[in-house]
Design an enzyme around this catalytic site. Structure first.
Site, PDB file in Angstrom:
ATOM      1  N   HIS A  11       0.871  -1.173   0.000  1.00  0.00           N
ATOM      2  CA  HIS A  11       0.000   0.000   0.000  1.00  0.00           C
ATOM      3  C   HIS A  11       0.907   1.222   0.000  1.00  0.00           C
ATOM      4  O   HIS A  11       1.999   1.183   0.556  1.00  0.00           O
ATOM      5  CB  HIS A  11      -0.898  -0.012   1.241  1.00  0.00           C
ATOM      6  CG  HIS A  11      -1.817   1.166   1.329  1.00  0.00           C
ATOM      7  ND1 HIS A  11      -2.793   1.405   0.394  1.00  0.00           N
ATOM      8  CD2 HIS A  11      -1.898   2.175   2.230  1.00  0.00           C
ATOM      9  CE1 HIS A  11      -3.442   2.520   0.718  1.00  0.00           C
ATOM     10  NE2 HIS A  11      -2.919   3.004   1.831  1.00  0.00           N
ATOM     11  N   CYS A  52      -3.279   3.166  -5.532  1.00  0.00           N
ATOM     12  CA  CYS A  52      -2.734   4.041  -4.495  1.00  0.00           C
ATOM     13  C   CYS A  52      -1.324   4.536  -4.834  1.00  0.00           C
ATOM     14  O   CYS A  52      -0.962   5.662  -4.495  1.00  0.00           O
ATOM     15  CB  CYS A  52      -2.757   3.346  -3.128  1.00  0.00           C
ATOM     16  SG  CYS A  52      -1.875   1.775  -3.078  1.00  0.00           S
TER      17      CYS A  52
END
Length: 187
Positions: free
Chosen positions: A48, A138
């Site tokens: 992430h 992301c």
């Protein structure tokens, strides 16, 4: 909070901003993130990405339909079509996972001035944005903030893997077709 970060950042002169960016050398391991740094968070099945704003806060994408707490480590986030831009504490987002400062694209993309990065991030907080694992994830989001261009090595690797699997499946299909035709010959 974010306005305070922008004011602090924009109060820096060009020399201070350059010194801060120099401290973000991707080849140098950094313990303490600096405003504008890319943060890579290692989840069990994927990475992430977030952007460090300062004072312990990051900006990142989270799924629309989950609580903030559940969104932190959810694999479901990878398959969402929409995301919400949130400003959160780095320690809360990382949880029990590990992270590192990773400005790995600095060698071929020039970072925007820190003040501009923070201002661009501030405008997006709380907004819903489209999300696509391969085209707008992301990593694309935070690199767009830092460099003005969305880049994702993770997505490029995934597209390459999908292409390889597709090519292999096509080859096996053709081989199977040839093999079945040769068995069906009467002579």
């Amino acid at each position: 909070m974010c306005l305070k970060l922008v004011e602090a950042c924009c109060g820096m002169d060009k020399q201070q901003q350059s010194a801060s960016m120099a401290a973000n050398d991707p080849a140098e391991p950094s313990v303490d993130p600096q405003p504008g740094d890319l943060i890579e968070i290692f989840r069990p099945a994927y990475q992430h990405w977030a952007l460090y704003l300062g004072d312990g806060y990051i900006i990142n994408l989270t799924p629309v339909d989950e609580s903030q707490a559940a969104a932190m480590s959810s694999v479901k986030s990878v398959f969402s079509r929409k995301a919400v831009v949130r400003m959160q504490l780095l320690k809360d987002v990382v949880g029990s996972d590990s992270y590192r400062v990773n400005n790995k694209y600095d060698h071929n993309h020039t970072p925007l001035p820190i003040c501009e990065i923070i201002q661009r991030a501030q405008v997006l907080i709380g907004q819903e944005v489209s999300y696509d694992l391969l085209g707008s994830n992301c990593e694309h989001f935070v690199t767009l903030l830092r460099y003005g261009e969305g880049v994702s090595e993770q997505a490029t690797r995934a597209i390459g893997a999908i292409s390889l699997v597709t090519a292999a499946a096509s080859a096996f299909s053709v081989l199977g077709l040839i093999n079945s035709r040769s068995r069906n010959r009467p002579f």
